[in-house]
Scaffold this motif. Structure first.
Motif, PDB file in Angstrom:
ATOM      1  N   CYS A  32       0.856  -1.231   0.176  1.00  0.00           N
ATOM      2  CA  CYS A  32      -0.122  -0.012   0.017  1.00  0.00           C
ATOM      3  C   CYS A  32       0.595   1.192  -0.124  1.00  0.00           C
ATOM      4  N   THR A  33       1.875   1.107   0.203  1.00  0.00           N
ATOM      5  CA  THR A  33       2.939   2.470   0.474  1.00  0.00           C
ATOM      6  C   THR A  33       4.290   1.980  -0.568  1.00  0.00           C
ATOM      7  N   SER A  34       5.070   3.319  -0.613  1.00  0.00           N
ATOM      8  CA  SER A  34       6.297   3.202  -1.249  1.00  0.00           C
ATOM      9  C   SER A  34       7.560   2.554  -0.256  1.00  0.00           C
ATOM     10  N   GLY A  35       8.363   1.888  -0.830  1.00  0.00           N
ATOM     11  CA  GLY A  35       9.357   1.454   0.076  1.00  0.00           C
ATOM     12  C   GLY A  35      10.283   2.571   0.603  1.00  0.00           C
ATOM     13  N   ARG A  36      10.585   3.420  -0.054  1.00  0.00           N
ATOM     14  CA  ARG A  36      11.089   4.341   0.598  1.00  0.00           C
ATOM     15  C   ARG A  36      10.551   5.031   1.841  1.00  0.00           C
ATOM     16  N   GLY A  37       9.390   5.531   1.714  1.00  0.00           N
ATOM     17  CA  GLY A  37       8.567   6.073   2.757  1.00  0.00           C
ATOM     18  C   GLY A  37       8.636   4.960   3.901  1.00  0.00           C
ATOM     19  N   LEU A  38       8.254   3.805   3.553  1.00  0.00           N
ATOM     20  CA  LEU A  38       8.087   2.910   4.712  1.00  0.00           C
ATOM     21  C   LEU A  38       9.495   2.649   5.438  1.00  0.00           C
ATOM     22  N   ASN A  39      10.614   2.643   4.559  1.00  0.00           N
ATOM     23  CA  ASN A  39      12.091   2.539   5.377  1.00  0.00           C
ATOM     24  C   ASN A  39      12.298   3.731   6.251  1.00  0.00           C
ATOM     25  N   ALA A  40      11.963   5.026   5.611  1.00  0.00           N
ATOM     26  CA  ALA A  40      12.258   6.245   6.328  1.00  0.00           C
ATOM     27  C   ALA A  40      11.449   6.365   7.533  1.00  0.00           C
ATOM     28  N   VAL A  41      10.110   5.817   7.668  1.00  0.00           N
ATOM     29  CA  VAL A  41       9.535   6.042   8.951  1.00  0.00           C
ATOM     30  C   VAL A  41      10.000   4.924   9.854  1.00  0.00           C
TER      31      VAL A  41
END
Length: 106
Positions: A32-41
């Motif tokens: 449901c989300t981008s890998g970059r965003g998930l990793n950043a969070v």
């Protein structure tokens, strides 16, 4: 000769359960989300928790080092905490510069 179960065993089991639950939740939200965003969070959360842990450890160590009769002011306590954190961070940088550089790049 076997060693009976202890607190470390329970903590290891809890860490394994927490890791498994994290992977299951990650599996649900990853599409449901981008890998970059998930990793950043994830990195921001871990960083914030580690900084909080380090700050609390320094505060409690500083408070434990003070003598009960000679309690210092809050400002003096915070200065001691800041100095302790400064020494610990630079000791870590001096002891493991390549490791920190590598982990900072990942």
């Amino acid at each position: 000769e076997a060693v009976p179960p202890n607190v470390g065993d329970a903590l290891s089991l809890l860490a394994a359960v927490a890791s498994a639950l994290f992977i299951l939740r990650l599996e649900k939200y990853a599409p449901c989300t981008s890998g970059r965003g998930l990793n950043a969070v994830c990195m921001l959360c871990v960083t914030a928790m580690c900084m909080l842990w380090m700050l609390l450890a320094a505060v409690f160590e500083t408070l434990a080092a003070e003598e009960p009769a000679g309690r210092s002011s809050m400002l003096q306590t915070m200065e001691l905490v800041a100095a302790l954190l400064h020494r610990r961070v630079w000791a870590l940088v001096a002891a493991r510069p390549l490791t920190l550089l590598y982990l900072g790049e990942i």
